[in-house]
Write an enzyme that holds these catalytic residues in place. Structure first.
Site, PDB file in Angstrom:
ATOM      1  N   THR A  89       0.835  -1.197   0.000  1.00  0.00           N
ATOM      2  CA  THR A  89       0.000   0.000   0.000  1.00  0.00           C
ATOM      3  C   THR A  89       0.873   1.252   0.000  1.00  0.00           C
ATOM      4  O   THR A  89       1.778   1.379   0.829  1.00  0.00           O
ATOM      5  CB  THR A  89      -0.922   0.009   1.230  1.00  0.00           C
ATOM      6  OG1 THR A  89      -1.833  -1.083   1.110  1.00  0.00           O
ATOM      7  CG2 THR A  89      -1.684   1.307   1.341  1.00  0.00           C
TER       8      THR A  89
ATOM      9  N   HIS B 288      -6.599 -11.005  -2.276  1.00  0.00           N
ATOM     10  CA  HIS B 288      -5.946 -10.755  -0.988  1.00  0.00           C
ATOM     11  C   HIS B 288      -6.725 -11.469   0.106  1.00  0.00           C
ATOM     12  O   HIS B 288      -7.714 -10.963   0.635  1.00  0.00           O
ATOM     13  CB  HIS B 288      -5.900  -9.254  -0.719  1.00  0.00           C
ATOM     14  CG  HIS B 288      -4.921  -8.852   0.337  1.00  0.00           C
ATOM     15  ND1 HIS B 288      -4.245  -9.760   1.130  1.00  0.00           N
ATOM     16  CD2 HIS B 288      -4.473  -7.623   0.740  1.00  0.00           C
ATOM     17  CE1 HIS B 288      -3.447  -9.109   1.959  1.00  0.00           C
ATOM     18  NE2 HIS B 288      -3.566  -7.818   1.746  1.00  0.00           N
ATOM     19  N   GLY B 289      -6.236 -12.657   0.469  1.00  0.00           N
ATOM     20  CA  GLY B 289      -6.835 -13.425   1.550  1.00  0.00           C
ATOM     21  C   GLY B 289      -5.998 -13.381   2.811  1.00  0.00           C
ATOM     22  O   GLY B 289      -6.064 -14.297   3.625  1.00  0.00           O
TER      23      GLY B 289
ATOM     24  N   TYR C 108      -7.649  -8.551   5.818  1.00  0.00           N
ATOM     25  CA  TYR C 108      -8.682  -8.067   4.909  1.00  0.00           C
ATOM     26  C   TYR C 108      -9.830  -9.081   4.831  1.00  0.00           C
ATOM     27  O   TYR C 108      -9.843 -10.086   5.539  1.00  0.00           O
ATOM     28  CB  TYR C 108      -8.057  -7.689   3.571  1.00  0.00           C
ATOM     29  CG  TYR C 108      -7.191  -6.466   3.738  1.00  0.00           C
ATOM     30  CD1 TYR C 108      -7.735  -5.191   3.648  1.00  0.00           C
ATOM     31  CD2 TYR C 108      -5.844  -6.573   4.090  1.00  0.00           C
ATOM     32  CE1 TYR C 108      -6.963  -4.060   3.872  1.00  0.00           C
ATOM     33  CE2 TYR C 108      -5.069  -5.452   4.329  1.00  0.00           C
ATOM     34  CZ  TYR C 108      -5.638  -4.194   4.214  1.00  0.00           C
ATOM     35  OH  TYR C 108      -4.871  -3.077   4.457  1.00  0.00           O
TER      36      TYR C 108
ATOM     37  N   GLY D  59       9.160 -12.024   4.911  1.00  0.00           N
ATOM     38  CA  GLY D  59       9.515 -10.759   5.546  1.00  0.00           C
ATOM     39  C   GLY D  59       8.396 -10.097   6.310  1.00  0.00           C
ATOM     40  O   GLY D  59       8.642  -9.091   6.998  1.00  0.00           O
TER      41      GLY D  59
END
Length: 364
Positions: free
Chosen positions: A27, A177-178, A182, A291
């Protein structure tokens, strides 16, 4: 020049990549107020076209899924035109780019949403506060609405419609996007899904239902070979609780593995070794992210993941922000720049498109 398995080409039924380094979705808040990506977004992604694959920042599929002000959308003709400028710039540099569809669910605030409405999640459970609103202030978090079954079905359709628009905008595919708190993750997690219906916590099958329906709807709309899924089992970000992730995510993979998706993107966790547990259960391409909630991933860590057979590709986040030519730097064993944290979520070119490449600095 040095050699590294990260720099080797990768071919699958769905992907032909010049290297095994994926730019992770991040983002950055560089959208206009209506959700259209700003012109500098095309330059930003084009600068990083040397990645084997770019996954865009999270894009809301409809205004109902908008989590924050100035996050980009994929709902209107202006959004499609804005993203087409991005994909054309990336393709002109020889790159490949997937759109990440990111429905905020419970996340957000009416004062940070175009429609000014209340965000809604699986259950009326607020996210940890505070919430950032459109003028940049932080205010007390609100309690979201609970999605009705009709709302859930509309959210499934919103994802499929946005996936079609992603292809219209020139993206090479879509990542759902799981992860990271979210909407899909909210249905999977213990504390954000308190429902008692067929989408609720009465059984693992119920908790998986929304995720599976979204994946199937998008795969049906654009093809499974253009559809991917990101998960982060056990990730505690933003107040998420998953006491025993293994049974849930093993069951999820059993449902979606036979579909033949482009890839599965898995974030590892300190408490649940998701890569080690799920790699044998996934028969397609697997992208590893090691990461999240940790220090930025190094070249050596990425190489170790590949050497251990835990993944086929490795995603890098912060390293790609500060080093637009990251694969080239790995190839030349060059020093890496670091991220300027204060500019991560501002709205202009500073800390966005002004990180230099080796070519600009004259280092090669």
């Amino acid at each position: 020049m040095t050699t590294s398995p990260l720099l080797e080409a990768y071919d699958s039924r769905s992907l032909r990549l010049p290297n095994r380094m994926v730019m992770a979705p991040m983002t950055r808040h560089r959208a206009a107020e209506d959700g259209t990506p700003l012109p500098i977004v095309a330059e930003y992604y084009a600068q990083r076209a040397g990645a084997g694959l770019i996954v865009s920042e999270g894009i809301w599929p409809s205004s109902r899924g908008q989590a924050e002000w100035r996050l980009p959308g994929l709902e209107t003709p202006d959004h499609v035109r804005g993203w087409r400028a991005v994909t054309e710039a990336v393709h002109a540099r020889g790159g490949r780019i997937f759109a990440q569809l990111m429905h905020g669910g419970r996340k957000g605030h009416p004062l940070a949403r175009l429609d000014g409405d209340l965000p809604a999640g699986p259950s009326a459970v607020p996210a940890p506060g505070p919430a950032r609103i459109r003028d940049g202030r932080k205010v007390e978090a609100i309690t979201p609405a609970e999605l009705t079954v009709a709302d859930i079905r509309r959210a499934v359709r919103d994802h499929a419609d946005a996936a079609r628009r992603a292809l219209d905008a020139g993206f090479d595919g879509v990542e759902l996007h799981g992860a990271n708190s979210y909407l899909i993750h909210q249905f999977l997690a213990d504390n954000t899904n308190l429902r008692a219906d067929e989408y609720g916590r009465g059984s693992i099958a119920n908790r998986l239902r929304f995720a599976v329906e979204v994946v199937r709807a998008v795969a049906s709309e654009i093809g499974a070979h253009r559809t991917a899924l990101r998960i982060s089992p056990g990730n505690p970000q933003f107040g998420m609780v998953e006491a025993d992730p293994a049974p849930v995510y093993r069951a999820l993979l059993a449902e979606v593995d036979p579909l033949g998706l482009a890839y599965l993107h898995v974030t590892d966790d300190d408490h649940y070794p998701a890569l080690a547990d799920l790699r044998p259960r996934w028969h397609g391409t697997l992208v590893a992210n090691v990461g999240e909630n940790r220090a930025p991933t190094t070249r050596e860590q990425g190489e170790a993941v590949l050497a251990a057979g835990l993944a086929d590709l490795v995603s890098y986040g912060r390293a790609f922000i500060a080093n637009p030519d990251l694969p080239e730097r790995f190839a030349r064993d060059a020093a890496l720049d670091t991220v300027e944290e204060s500019t991560l979520h501002t709205h202009d070119a500073a800390g966005y498109t002004d990180y230099p490449s080796l070519a600009v600095t004259g280092s090669w």
